[in-house]
Design a protein around this motif. Sequence first.
Motif, PDB file in Angstrom:
ATOM      1  N   ASN A   1       0.496  -1.378   0.457  1.00 47.82           N
ATOM      2  CA  ASN A   1      -0.504  -0.063  -0.004  1.00 47.82           C
ATOM      3  C   ASN A   1       0.230   1.375   0.010  1.00 47.82           C
ATOM      4  OD1 ASN A   1      -2.402   1.817   0.417  1.00 47.82           O
ATOM      5  ND2 ASN A   1      -2.490   0.970   2.351  1.00 47.82           N
TER       6      ASN A   1
ATOM      7  N   SER B   1      -0.108   4.299  -0.566  1.00 46.30           N
ATOM      8  CA  SER B   1      -0.632   5.621  -0.400  1.00 46.30           C
ATOM      9  C   SER B   1      -0.493   6.894   0.595  1.00 46.30           C
ATOM     10  CB  SER B   1      -2.377   5.636  -0.460  1.00 46.30           C
ATOM     11  OG  SER B   1      -2.998   4.704   0.742  1.00 46.30           O
TER      12      SER B   1
ATOM     13  N   SER C   1       5.905   2.438  -7.243  1.00 43.39           N
ATOM     14  CA  SER C   1       4.806   1.840  -8.086  1.00 43.39           C
ATOM     15  C   SER C   1       4.551   1.581  -7.913  1.00 43.39           C
ATOM     16  CB  SER C   1       5.880   2.208  -9.433  1.00 43.39           C
ATOM     17  OG  SER C   1       5.337   1.992 -10.362  1.00 43.39           O
ATOM     18  N   THR C   2       3.143   2.661  -7.990  1.00 46.01           N
ATOM     19  CA  THR C   2       1.796   1.843  -8.240  1.00 46.01           C
ATOM     20  C   THR C   2       0.866   1.178  -9.160  1.00 46.01           C
ATOM     21  OG1 THR C   2       0.895   3.924  -8.929  1.00 46.01           O
ATOM     22  CG2 THR C   2       0.627   3.871  -6.473  1.00 46.01           C
TER      23      THR C   2
ATOM     24  N   TRP D   1       3.356  -2.314  -8.529  1.00 49.77           N
ATOM     25  CA  TRP D   1       2.871  -3.524  -7.027  1.00 49.77           C
ATOM     26  C   TRP D   1       0.900  -3.189  -7.389  1.00 49.77           C
ATOM     27  CZ3 TRP D   1       5.540  -6.898  -5.173  1.00 49.77           C
ATOM     28  CH2 TRP D   1       6.369  -6.804  -4.622  1.00 49.77           C
TER      29      TRP D   1
ATOM     30  N   GLN E   1      -2.673  -2.161  -5.835  1.00 47.85           N
ATOM     31  CA  GLN E   1      -3.238  -1.467  -5.060  1.00 47.85           C
ATOM     32  C   GLN E   1      -4.288  -1.503  -4.304  1.00 47.85           C
ATOM     33  OE1 GLN E   1      -1.283   0.921  -3.063  1.00 47.85           O
ATOM     34  NE2 GLN E   1      -0.028  -0.477  -4.262  1.00 47.85           N
TER      35      GLN E   1
ATOM     36  N   ASP F   1      -7.191  -5.155  -9.118  1.00 46.25           N
ATOM     37  CA  ASP F   1      -6.117  -5.033 -10.078  1.00 46.25           C
ATOM     38  C   ASP F   1      -6.303  -6.911 -10.363  1.00 46.25           C
ATOM     39  OD1 ASP F   1      -5.804  -2.289  -9.804  1.00 46.25           O
ATOM     40  OD2 ASP F   1      -4.502  -3.268  -8.528  1.00 46.25           O
TER      41      ASP F   1
ATOM     42  N   LYS G   1       0.770  -5.652 -13.052  1.00 49.02           N
ATOM     43  CA  LYS G   1       0.431  -5.436 -10.830  1.00 49.02           C
ATOM     44  C   LYS G   1       0.995  -6.927 -10.474  1.00 49.02           C
ATOM     45  CE  LYS G   1      -1.290  -1.720 -11.604  1.00 49.02           C
ATOM     46  NZ  LYS G   1      -2.794  -1.296 -11.676  1.00 49.02           N
TER      47      LYS G   1
END
Length: 897
Positions: free
Chosen positions: A457, A459, A481-482, A485, A487, A491, A503
């Motif tokens: 996470n 964020s 990097s979102t 990974w 989230q 996804d 992802k």
Amino acid sequence: MRTQGKRNINSNKGQLSVFMGISMLIAITVIAFVVNVGLFVKAKINLQNSVDAAAWSGASVQARQLTNIGYMNWEMRNVFKEWMFKFYVVGQLSLPQTNVNNLPPTRMNFRPRMFQPPVNNADRNYSPFNIPSVCINIGTQQNTNICEVFTVPGLPRFQTVGLPGIDEQSNSFINTLVEKKASACSRRSLLNFSTAMNWTYGQGGATAIFANTPQIAIDRPGAWPKALELALRVRNLELLVNRPPVDGISANGINGTTTTSALASEYELPFNERPMKAFLSGYRNLNPDMKSSFILTELRPTPFVADTNELSGYLIPTASPVNWSPLEKHYVDLQVLPINYAIFYTNFTTTTELGADVPQEAKCAISHTALPAPSYLLGYVKNPNVLTYYAVKGEAKHIGLFYPFDSPGGITINAYAAAKPFGGRIGPRLFNIQNRTEIVARSGGQNRSAPYASALNLSTINQYDSNASSGFALGAPIPLSTTFWAQSASDVIGGSSNTNDIKFVIPNLIYEFQSSVSELDPQVAAGSGIVPLSVATNPTNAGANNVVGVDAPNTGLESEDKGLYDSNQFRQFASNLTAQIQNLDATLLDDSIYAALKPTKYEALNYLIPTIDNQNENISSKSVVVDISQQPSRIQYRLFAPLFGNNSLYTNEASVVGIVNQFISANGQAVTAYMEALGIAASSLKSQTTTQDGGYDQAANLLHDGTTSDPNPTTFTPPTCASLAGKFGYFFQGSTYPNQTFVEEGTGNNLDCATFIKPLPIQVEEYLSNSNQNNPAFQNFYTPSYSRPNATAAQLSTAYRPGLRQGAGQDASNNKPFATVSGGNFIHTRNYYSTKLVAMDKLVGKGDVANQLPYINNFSTYSESQTLGSQPSDIDAPSFLNPIDTSAVSEFLNLDH
């Protein structure tokens, strides 16, 4: 008149005889008719019984084939289980808090600590991310264990006295120390990287992927290629099951039918076992007068046609080795689960701590760097929409006692029958499949995705370090990097069509329960099928005592208790370690891995486990799986599962390598994304301020020594094999990657990539060749081994049929699968498939699918359910995709059933 009357009387003589003769003729005709009808009825019954036997025999072949697939699927779990044992247990031996005797009561803590106790609450006790990371500490001295500390202090640069000559000498000496310390810090990264690479991708034996790799369980094949090998074997087993129906089989080839002798010589692999055994079973049950005219027809289901871009067509080549398309699936459809996993290794990163009274340079800090395993093949699930069953039509001619017709040979009589395998699953549906191509997390009960996939996470990462916006923050995972990974549970984290949206998730595992299934209740994630690993919102409380204690809600980490983050799960898993394993002795480590691979009660409820010992059980048949081990402490056996050869999907070793190349090519974006992430970290290092310009260039180049921006065909300079990024890139893309020369760090030797690294396709080719030479059975058999379990065979056999081996009492009472298990509402599974006759009319496509759904829904083996007849809310009700074609059974449909 008298004479006339006498003559009339005499003329009436014989009437009674005529009457009696006519009556006798009628009686004999009636008796003959009755007898003849009875004989025809008897013949019909005999034919029906024979066709029933044929259907049951053919379905029993399917049952054994499905059982073998189920066994291989459990072996795929064992490959994953070994990978997790190396990653979570062996890779964390350097952390004192992961010792079995030091485990907390609830949540695991995988964080390295600060080098020294904090001076005030502003200092961090532990790394802010609770991430397992492979870190190898060579030696037994705990005070030299760099793996357990979050940061190692740098070298102080004191103010000099200002005297000419002395300042230059002092700065030169410090600069040399800084450069050496920075390089040594990065070289430790290579040690951890090479170990993680071999555990994930190694070919086994004495050959490591990189030179100077620690000899820690590198003799065993890595998880990624081993899972791929088993997945290819399962595809060949699926091909056997889906052998298309034979339109007509007879003993003498009448009417152009196929004979059993022709079937016996048609293929090298046992593709024709089902039709041959079905015919012979029916043939041997027939009266002798009907055998010569007996024809058995396998009724043809409407095939489900898979696409190569779907999970059902994954790993299936378009060129068919047999006279039918492997993508046409008449009886079973297996969907593979390729998950984008990434484990971590400890990357020691050098940095400068400025702003203090005495600046420190070459400070060595941990950054957990991801090692991607794109499209890791976790196992197979059975498509519930494709029903496995077997239906046949039998016909024969019967003459009877009296045959009044002119046509030779007798009257043709027909019979129909159907049977199907019932039993344990191929494997649990841990993830959801959408659009037949994509894999997403699955929420809900039955311990689904949450314990098998963790996510980062990101964020709140900026709360930890303001530099995170540039993609790098000291001590944080690489990459940040979102787009890399996952989230959220929505996804896409795997599949066959997600190449444009990669992802990744962190692998995890449920291992075992001790006495009650209810122990696994906490493994269910509320409202989500994926567990985010968050930054500690209160870094001071990120230590072991507070994470697992009453202060856990204040850390934002209270959800980190799934799978092996649950200390009870970790304790049971890590207890397989031999006590002296801290010294990383090769033999003891090997014994520990074999111990971790033994079957568990959790697996018996979710997988088919090959049962070995049946000598003390009240059954008449021998086990299909025969123990061939020469060691009393281990079990070793052979499972029939062809890998390559004539009639298989992959005709030779080269075709297997070709599939591997296609598999690697499809995951090229993940390799590029990983190299870019290391490039970003290298750029961050080079931007660190030191007294000497470029003081960290050497350390940064060990991560990535090429152009660190996004690749451009005209300007991109790829990293060389001297860097981690270059090693990974050349290993995956060696056939197209430039073969640069480089100077080996620490030795000064001039090397080139081809000498230093064996790319993955070459490793697979060598593995196949060596295995085939050393084991004559390798081509057609898989030979696994594990420590003998404490449980008996009866405990691991979880069928509901009467008998000790089937998990029921001698009085046919249906007990729970284990005598010590209590709690939980679960389906009784079996450790093999059994066979039953089923209603024929339920398998015929009548254009009214709704009438068939209730019947199919009750096949809980084929449509997963929490309780018998109940459909989970996150899976659509199955639709019958492969019913029998009505044109093949028109006569049957016209009968009054």
